[in-house]
Design an enzyme around this catalytic site. Structure first.
Site, mmCIF file in Angstrom:
data_model
loop_
_atom_site.group_PDB
_atom_site.id
_atom_site.type_symbol
_atom_site.label_atom_id
_atom_site.label_comp_id
_atom_site.label_asym_id
_atom_site.label_seq_id
_atom_site.Cartn_x
_atom_site.Cartn_y
_atom_site.Cartn_z
ATOM 1 N N ASN A 8 42.452 37.465 36.112
ATOM 2 C CA ASN A 8 41.997 36.338 36.937
ATOM 3 C C ASN A 8 40.490 36.198 36.749
ATOM 4 O OD1 ASN A 8 41.440 34.454 38.870
ATOM 5 N ND2 ASN A 8 41.932 35.770 40.633
ATOM 6 N N TRP A 9 40.101 35.198 35.962
ATOM 7 C CA TRP A 9 38.671 35.031 35.645
ATOM 8 C C TRP A 9 37.917 34.308 36.761
ATOM 9 C CZ3 TRP A 9 39.405 33.487 29.766
ATOM 10 C CH2 TRP A 9 39.804 34.630 29.062
ATOM 11 N N LYS A 10 38.638 33.819 37.758
ATOM 12 C CA LYS A 10 38.015 33.159 38.919
ATOM 13 C C LYS A 10 36.998 32.114 38.462
ATOM 14 C CE LYS A 10 38.706 37.410 41.462
ATOM 15 N NZ LYS A 10 38.432 38.173 42.643
ATOM 16 N N HIS A 89 46.453 33.392 46.626
ATOM 17 C CA HIS A 89 45.374 34.372 46.451
ATOM 18 C C HIS A 89 44.558 34.449 47.741
ATOM 19 C CE1 HIS A 89 41.852 36.451 44.970
ATOM 20 N NE2 HIS A 89 42.579 36.805 43.922
ATOM 21 N N GLU A 91 41.517 34.752 48.266
ATOM 22 C CA GLU A 91 40.289 33.947 48.276
ATOM 23 C C GLU A 91 40.589 32.489 48.623
ATOM 24 O OE1 GLU A 91 38.726 35.104 44.448
ATOM 25 O OE2 GLU A 91 38.370 37.115 45.232
ATOM 26 N N GLU A 161 47.917 42.517 46.625
ATOM 27 C CA GLU A 161 46.462 42.620 46.509
ATOM 28 C C GLU A 161 45.867 42.825 47.905
ATOM 29 O OE1 GLU A 161 44.779 40.673 42.826
ATOM 30 O OE2 GLU A 161 45.130 39.027 44.201
ATOM 31 N N GLY A 167 37.503 42.873 44.858
ATOM 32 C CA GLY A 167 36.077 42.698 44.588
ATOM 33 C C GLY A 167 35.182 43.640 45.368
ATOM 34 N N SER A 203 40.235 45.657 42.670
ATOM 35 C CA SER A 203 39.276 46.599 42.078
ATOM 36 C C SER A 203 39.890 47.517 41.015
ATOM 37 C CB SER A 203 38.581 47.414 43.173
ATOM 38 O OG SER A 203 37.792 46.559 43.981
ATOM 39 N N GLY A 225 37.336 41.192 38.418
ATOM 40 C CA GLY A 225 36.028 41.498 37.835
ATOM 41 C C GLY A 225 36.096 42.232 36.496
HETATM 42 C C1 PEP Z 1 41.710 39.383 42.196
HETATM 43 O O1 PEP Z 1 40.918 38.618 42.713
HETATM 44 O O2 PEP Z 1 42.858 38.997 41.928
HETATM 45 C C2 PEP Z 1 41.251 40.746 41.929
HETATM 46 C C3 PEP Z 1 42.149 41.664 41.776
HETATM 47 O O3 PEP Z 1 39.888 40.936 41.865
HETATM 48 P P1 PEP Z 1 39.106 42.314 41.540
HETATM 49 O O4 PEP Z 1 39.841 43.010 40.433
HETATM 50 O O5 PEP Z 1 37.737 41.891 41.161
HETATM 51 O O6 PEP Z 1 39.150 43.127 42.814
#
Ligand code: PEP
Length: 242
Positions: A8-10, A89, A91, A161, A167, A203, A225
């Protein structure tokens, strides 16, 4: 065969960076799922053409077409090269106030428009501390009951998640992830979705992915990330192939 790795490049990278990263992964013959920003879909689709990587969008409109300024329909995303889409998600649940009702509409619309959704679920830190994690995740999974039995089998994956792990650098332990994945799988089974893969996200990095991948109930990883550089994503993908 290995386990699934979804990136997921967001709201990161520019066209050139997204294209180069995708092209480098494609050159290796990798099979990961890539979720670039919507404005990079066409470019990334071109870069991965003929390979085994799959392309997804990060969001989809709950509507088919019309006066919805700024929104992108499932058909538009599929036309840009996407076959997958994220839904639910955290976010978007938190930052954009997305409700279960809206997520259910997006799931249905995605499927009608030719995209396979990847549904994200997860509890907050407070919910976990109060012992409500499994109940919250169970409630979030209930949107799947609004899909027809056939539509349910077209869901690409569910990602657990935990919000407190996204993050933050704090990943769930392998034990926490495996326990929740067992709960998720049991709920999915009751919905006729026992074949749906369950990914862990939060993470994930090259140095903690092996123990998560070793969990029997973890079918893959959703990485934010740590999916933004070739070295890091390739190392996670290599671990998932072992
Ligand atoms: C995500 O947003 O789907 C995610 C897993 O982010 P991160 O790996 O940065 O925690």
């Amino acid at each position: 065969m290995g386990k699934i790795v979804a990136a997921n490049w967001k709201m990161n990278l520019k066209r050139q960076g997204a294209r180069e990263l995708a092209a480098a992964l494609a050159r290796d013959g990798r099979q990961a799922w890539l979720f670039p920003a919507a404005v990079h879909l066409v470019e990334v689709a071109e870069a991965i053409k003929g390979g085994k990587l799959q392309l997804g969008a990060q969001d989809v409109s709950p509507d088919r077409d019309g006066a919805f300024t700024g929104d992108l329909s499932a058909e538009m995303l599929a036309d840009a090269g996407a076959s997958l889409v994220l839904a639910g998600h955290s976010e978007r649940r938190q930052g954009h106030g997305e409700s279960s009702g809206l997520i259910a509409r997006k799931l249905k619309r995605a499927l009608q428009g030719g995209l396979s959704p990847l549904l994200c679920v997860g509890e907050t830190r407070a919910e976990r501390e109060m012992g409500h994690a499994a109940a919250i995740v169970g409630q979030q999974l209930s949107v799947l009951s609004e899909l027809s039995p056939t539509q349910r089998t077209q869901v690409a994956a569910v990602a657990y998640e935990p919000v407190w792990a996204i993050g933050t650098g704090l990943n769930a332990t392998a034990k926490q992830a495996d326990e929740m994945h067992r709960e998720v799988k049991s709920k999915l089974k009751s919905l006729g979705m026992e074949k749906t893969p369950v990914l862990y996200g939060g993470s994930v990095k090259a140095d903690n992915c092996a123990e998560l991948l070793a969990c029997p109930n973890v079918d893959g990883l959703l990485v934010g990330g740590a999916s933004l550089t070739y070295e890091s994503l390739a190392a996670i993908d290599d671990a998932a192939r072992k």
